[in-house]
Write an enzyme that holds these catalytic residues in place. Sequence first.
Site, PDB file in Angstrom:
ATOM      1  N   ILE A  24       0.760  -1.279  -0.132  1.00  0.00           N
ATOM      2  CA  ILE A  24       0.091   0.028   0.027  1.00  0.00           C
ATOM      3  C   ILE A  24       0.893   1.302  -0.165  1.00  0.00           C
ATOM      4  CG2 ILE A  24      -1.461   1.104   1.311  1.00  0.00           C
ATOM      5  CD1 ILE A  24      -2.948  -1.296   2.224  1.00  0.00           C
ATOM      6  N   ASP A  69      15.828   1.976   9.753  1.00  0.00           N
ATOM      7  CA  ASP A  69      14.887   1.093  10.492  1.00  0.00           C
ATOM      8  C   ASP A  69      14.346   2.208  11.182  1.00  0.00           C
ATOM      9  OD1 ASP A  69      13.600  -0.055  12.364  1.00  0.00           O
ATOM     10  OD2 ASP A  69      14.973  -2.007  12.417  1.00  0.00           O
ATOM     11  N   SER A 146      -2.798   4.098   9.406  1.00  0.00           N
ATOM     12  CA  SER A 146      -3.190   3.171  10.673  1.00  0.00           C
ATOM     13  C   SER A 146      -4.006   1.896  10.335  1.00  0.00           C
ATOM     14  CB  SER A 146      -4.433   4.088  11.375  1.00  0.00           C
ATOM     15  OG  SER A 146      -4.642   3.468  12.606  1.00  0.00           O
ATOM     16  N   LYS A 164      -1.404   0.381  16.890  1.00  0.00           N
ATOM     17  CA  LYS A 164      -2.249   1.342  15.773  1.00  0.00           C
ATOM     18  C   LYS A 164      -3.204   2.132  16.443  1.00  0.00           C
ATOM     19  CE  LYS A 164      -0.459   0.120  11.709  1.00  0.00           C
ATOM     20  NZ  LYS A 164       0.174   0.942  10.991  1.00  0.00           N
ATOM     21  N   ILE A 193      -7.434  -4.869   2.007  1.00  0.00           N
ATOM     22  CA  ILE A 193      -7.140  -4.354   0.487  1.00  0.00           C
ATOM     23  C   ILE A 193      -6.369  -5.651  -0.152  1.00  0.00           C
ATOM     24  CG2 ILE A 193      -5.347  -2.773  -0.692  1.00  0.00           C
ATOM     25  CD1 ILE A 193      -7.727  -1.526   1.010  1.00  0.00           C
TER      26      ILE A 193
END
Length: 265
Positions: A24, A69, A146, A164, A193
Amino acid sequence: MSGAFQTQLLAGKHAFVTGGTSGINLGIARRLAQAGARLSVLGRNVERGQQAVHVLQEAGTEAAFHQADVREYAAMERALAEAVGRWGRLDILVNGAAGNFPAPALGMSSNGFRAVVDIDLVGTFNSCRAGFQHLQQPGAVVVNVSAPQAYAPAPFQAHVCAAKAGVDMLTRVLAMEWGGAGVRVVAITPGPIAGTEGMQRLAGSAEDAARVVRTVPLGRLGTVEDVAEAVLFLVSPAASFITGAVLVCDGGWSLGGLGHLVPGG
Ligand code: COA
């Protein structure tokens, strides 16, 4: 999408996307690139980073990869400073780097829990904290990626749910603190998704995917492009009075409701 969004809406702008080397987040980066922004993507894996740069260049923009990172604050500071040194400014910061593995709470060590909280929540904080000094200019915006786990408790997801939920609240607090500097801070919550690592890990089989689709009011899984278009809106002048909002992009999935109890519902 309307004509306004097909123009070079983000020409001259620089967008920095953590975790932007795949899935995404790469879809978001590509959409911002198509809208004219120059792109920096950050991730841990060099090979994936180089592939992402190629995808972004094919979308017609200049792009660079930064290996770091998000859990390491000094590395984030360095990467953001380098990117701003290259493009001269920072307009859009998308925090998409995330980690996940399904396990019951008793099946994850303290370190396993911490690994995900550190990547998702502390990593988002690190990026925001290190990015703010570069963002203070008209139209600047932070988009935190999120997940439904922020509001819906899910077995085997104690770490992600906790992390989250923290990301959503961090978004709201930073929106309050940074509004005065003209920096908007928003979040996007992608629903299920298709083709993503997250779906693969949590509902990988065709049977599992069909079961999920039956719970989405719009009757399909989302696409990476669905999410990317919503992010393009959030970073555009069309959203200039929106801050602190967590935009759910999920085909109505989160509505839940009691439709399954009503015949034909
Ligand atoms: N079940 C239980 N514990 C697990 C696990 C699993 N499936 N996978 C990892 N862990 C634990 C490890 O055992 C370790 O704990 P320990 O030190 O007590 O043994 C801890 O998590 C950290 O693992 P490690 O592999 O060292 O961390 P990492 O920082 O390299 O990896 C993760 C981070 C754990 C999030 C890893 O799953 C990852 O990198 N995933 C790839 C990105 C991703 O998840 N993308 C999907 C986004 S939706």
